[in-house]
Design a protein around this motif. Sequence first.
Motif, PDB file in Angstrom:
ATOM      1  N   THR A  23     -32.152  16.506   1.082  1.00 34.10           N
ATOM      2  CA  THR A  23     -31.188  16.151   2.113  1.00 34.10           C
ATOM      3  C   THR A  23     -30.313  14.975   1.707  1.00 34.10           C
ATOM      4  OG1 THR A  23     -32.751  16.946   3.756  1.00 34.10           O
ATOM      5  CG2 THR A  23     -30.926  15.604   4.560  1.00 34.10           C
ATOM      6  N   TRP A  24     -29.026  15.178   1.803  1.00 30.47           N
ATOM      7  CA  TRP A  24     -28.031  14.148   1.505  1.00 30.47           C
ATOM      8  C   TRP A  24     -28.084  13.107   2.608  1.00 30.47           C
ATOM      9  CZ3 TRP A  24     -25.647  12.769  -2.630  1.00 30.47           C
ATOM     10  CH2 TRP A  24     -24.525  11.931  -2.559  1.00 30.47           C
ATOM     11  N   THR A  25     -28.213  11.827   2.233  1.00 29.90           N
ATOM     12  CA  THR A  25     -28.351  10.769   3.229  1.00 29.90           C
ATOM     13  C   THR A  25     -27.122   9.870   3.314  1.00 29.90           C
ATOM     14  OG1 THR A  25     -29.402   9.281   1.629  1.00 29.90           O
ATOM     15  CG2 THR A  25     -30.859  10.712   2.928  1.00 29.90           C
ATOM     16  N   SER A  29     -18.307  14.888   5.546  1.00 30.30           N
ATOM     17  CA  SER A  29     -16.954  15.164   6.004  1.00 30.30           C
ATOM     18  C   SER A  29     -16.882  14.968   7.504  1.00 30.30           C
ATOM     19  CB  SER A  29     -16.554  16.591   5.631  1.00 30.30           C
ATOM     20  OG  SER A  29     -17.425  17.513   6.244  1.00 30.30           O
ATOM     21  N   GLY A  30     -15.681  14.784   8.029  1.00 36.37           N
ATOM     22  CA  GLY A  30     -15.499  14.583   9.464  1.00 36.37           C
ATOM     23  C   GLY A  30     -15.879  15.808  10.263  1.00 36.37           C
ATOM     24  N   GLY A  31     -15.861  15.650  11.537  1.00 36.64           N
ATOM     25  CA  GLY A  31     -16.186  16.769  12.414  1.00 36.64           C
ATOM     26  C   GLY A  31     -17.423  16.494  13.227  1.00 36.64           C
ATOM     27  N   THR A  39     -20.672  14.607   1.371  1.00 34.72           N
ATOM     28  CA  THR A  39     -19.591  14.204   0.464  1.00 34.72           C
ATOM     29  C   THR A  39     -19.991  12.983  -0.343  1.00 34.72           C
ATOM     30  OG1 THR A  39     -18.562  12.853   2.185  1.00 34.72           O
ATOM     31  CG2 THR A  39     -17.767  15.119   1.954  1.00 34.72           C
ATOM     32  N   PHE A  40     -19.335  12.825  -1.482  1.00 29.51           N
ATOM     33  CA  PHE A  40     -19.623  11.729  -2.406  1.00 29.51           C
ATOM     34  C   PHE A  40     -18.311  11.345  -3.086  1.00 29.51           C
ATOM     35  CE2 PHE A  40     -21.043  10.354  -6.705  1.00 29.51           C
ATOM     36  CZ  PHE A  40     -21.897   9.326  -6.345  1.00 29.51           C
ATOM     37  N   ILE A  42     -16.248   9.618  -6.111  1.00 29.25           N
ATOM     38  CA  ILE A  42     -16.204   9.146  -7.496  1.00 29.25           C
ATOM     39  C   ILE A  42     -14.833   8.510  -7.627  1.00 29.25           C
ATOM     40  CG2 ILE A  42     -16.277   9.756  -9.936  1.00 29.25           C
ATOM     41  CD1 ILE A  42     -18.014  12.162  -9.183  1.00 29.25           C
ATOM     42  N   GLY A  43     -14.846   7.185  -7.762  1.00 26.12           N
ATOM     43  CA  GLY A  43     -13.584   6.450  -7.694  1.00 26.12           C
ATOM     44  C   GLY A  43     -13.032   6.609  -6.292  1.00 26.12           C
ATOM     45  N   ARG A  44     -11.787   7.014  -6.186  1.00 17.79           N
ATOM     46  CA  ARG A  44     -11.170   7.214  -4.874  1.00 17.79           C
ATOM     47  C   ARG A  44     -11.099   8.676  -4.463  1.00 17.79           C
ATOM     48  NH1 ARG A  44      -6.539   2.914  -3.784  1.00 17.79           N
ATOM     49  NH2 ARG A  44      -7.595   1.094  -4.613  1.00 17.79           N
ATOM     50  N   THR A  45     -11.781   9.521  -5.212  1.00 15.42           N
ATOM     51  CA  THR A  45     -11.722  10.957  -4.950  1.00 15.42           C
ATOM     52  C   THR A  45     -12.999  11.448  -4.284  1.00 15.42           C
ATOM     53  OG1 THR A  45     -10.321  11.225  -6.900  1.00 15.42           O
ATOM     54  CG2 THR A  45     -11.322  13.222  -6.002  1.00 15.42           C
ATOM     55  N   MET A  46     -12.844  12.125  -3.135  1.00 18.03           N
ATOM     56  CA  MET A  46     -13.983  12.701  -2.436  1.00 18.03           C
ATOM     57  C   MET A  46     -14.352  14.041  -3.053  1.00 18.03           C
ATOM     58  SD  MET A  46     -14.393  14.200   1.400  1.00 18.03           S
ATOM     59  CE  MET A  46     -13.828  15.781   0.822  1.00 18.03           C
ATOM     60  N   HIS A  47     -15.650  14.269  -3.203  1.00 19.43           N
ATOM     61  CA  HIS A  47     -16.176  15.529  -3.723  1.00 19.43           C
ATOM     62  C   HIS A  47     -17.247  16.028  -2.765  1.00 19.43           C
ATOM     63  CE1 HIS A  47     -14.352  14.931  -7.732  1.00 19.43           C
ATOM     64  NE2 HIS A  47     -14.602  13.651  -7.499  1.00 19.43           N
ATOM     65  N   TYR A  48     -17.394  17.336  -2.667  1.00 15.89           N
ATOM     66  CA  TYR A  48     -18.501  17.883  -1.890  1.00 15.89           C
ATOM     67  C   TYR A  48     -19.766  17.761  -2.728  1.00 15.89           C
ATOM     68  CZ  TYR A  48     -15.212  19.500   1.553  1.00 15.89           C
ATOM     69  OH  TYR A  48     -14.248  19.543   2.527  1.00 15.89           O
TER      70      TYR A  48
END
Length: 127
Positions: A23-25, A29-31, A39-40, A42-48
């Motif tokens: 489980t990701w802690t 993402s919003g909602g 989400t995670f 790396i630098g200023r870029t969001m990744h799933y």
Amino acid sequence: MDHNTSQRFWSKVSYDDPNGCHTWTAGSSGGVKGNRYATFYIGRTMHYSARLAYADQVSEIPDGYLVRQVCGNRMCVNPAHLEAVTHSEKSKKAPGGVGLLNRAKRRCPKGHEYTGRDSSGARRCAP
């Protein structure tokens, strides 16, 4: 993902789920809660997070493919619970998803029975 980023990534995972989910802690993402994806940054870029976990532990994700949580838990990053699929495959496999619901339909919205397919493979009714 480089070694330091990988360590930072995996430090944000809880391994105590009884269903085997990792489980990701951290962020999501919003909602509405329950409809968010892990989400995670790396630098200023969001990744799933599921995509990163798959790419880090399983293999590269082919162009045009999505990563699906087989367990249905959007916060799960367990590589054993992830698979790379096309958008079409994901829609068809989603429990309670539109693809599953539409395939179960035997009649068109006007009540006619689906009897065949057109040249593109779409189902057609006989009015």
